[in-house]
Write an enzyme that holds these catalytic residues in place. Sequence first.
Site, PDB file in Angstrom:
ATOM      1  N   TYR A  77      -2.340  -0.321  10.166  1.00  0.00           N
ATOM      2  CA  TYR A  77      -2.425  -0.677   8.745  1.00  0.00           C
ATOM      3  C   TYR A  77      -1.100  -0.356   8.049  1.00  0.00           C
ATOM      4  CZ  TYR A  77      -4.142  -0.929   3.948  1.00  0.00           C
ATOM      5  OH  TYR A  77      -4.321  -1.262   2.627  1.00  0.00           O
ATOM      6  N   SER A  95       0.851  -1.190   0.000  1.00  0.00           N
ATOM      7  CA  SER A  95       0.000   0.000   0.000  1.00  0.00           C
ATOM      8  C   SER A  95       0.882   1.234   0.000  1.00  0.00           C
ATOM      9  CB  SER A  95      -0.898   0.013   1.244  1.00  0.00           C
ATOM     10  OG  SER A  95      -1.514   1.272   1.432  1.00  0.00           O
TER      11      SER A  95
END
Length: 254
Positions: free
Chosen positions: A151, A138
């Site tokens: 995350y 990501s």
Amino acid sequence: MFSLKNKKAVVTGGGSGIGKAIATLFAKQGATVHIIELSEDSGADALKAITDAGGKAHVHACNVTNQQEVIDTFQVIGPHQILVNNAGIAHIGKADNTKEADFDRVMNVNVKGVYNCLYSSIPLIKEAGGGVIINMASIAAWVGLSDRFVYSTAKGAVMAMTLSVAKDYVKDNIRCNSVSPARVHTPFVDGFLKNNYPGQEAEMFEKLSRTQPIGRMASPDEIAGLVLYLASDEAGFITGCDYPIDGGFIKLNS
């Protein structure tokens, strides 16, 4: 170009969103696709889309956080040439308000889940004579995103695992790369907006879209196209790399 004919591919989290787009495109390009989801029902829509189009696919119910379940599932699948570690979950929070249970849950799925699949898949890719692993990282692994502490932590680990696997198995004819999307318009985004901004969905969707300099979110199909390239023989000279696909987020926002 980009043919996956006569190849067997495993896509975790392949039942919806980005994973479904990857699984569907792989099947269109000739691969036999094995979708790993928490339940067979979770993969039913993707399975139908693939088979209705004349492709070949199977769905396996498996919790990627449970190593024995993952080992057993990969033994059923057998030797394969492609693994896409796509399964993952999100979380909103900073370091001082992320609860331990939430930290453990995200790390279990997004880090241990990837490890479990690598652990189970690599011997079978070796048995197949080599292949390709693509991990879903990501932009959160590249830049500081507000309220995305655990995350970001997990996706940073995924990027590091990618480099480690690429180095350790290059002589086994295994390539390993990762892909780092910015915001992608998936059903998850729609659900997030509905639950957190009722009545303001359109306004918030536009606001989130504008955080990418290109002015919109990516589509799952755009992510799938990059993953297909990295999985194909045309990318045979590429390993140990991360590919941001972010509408200019990393470079143009700095």
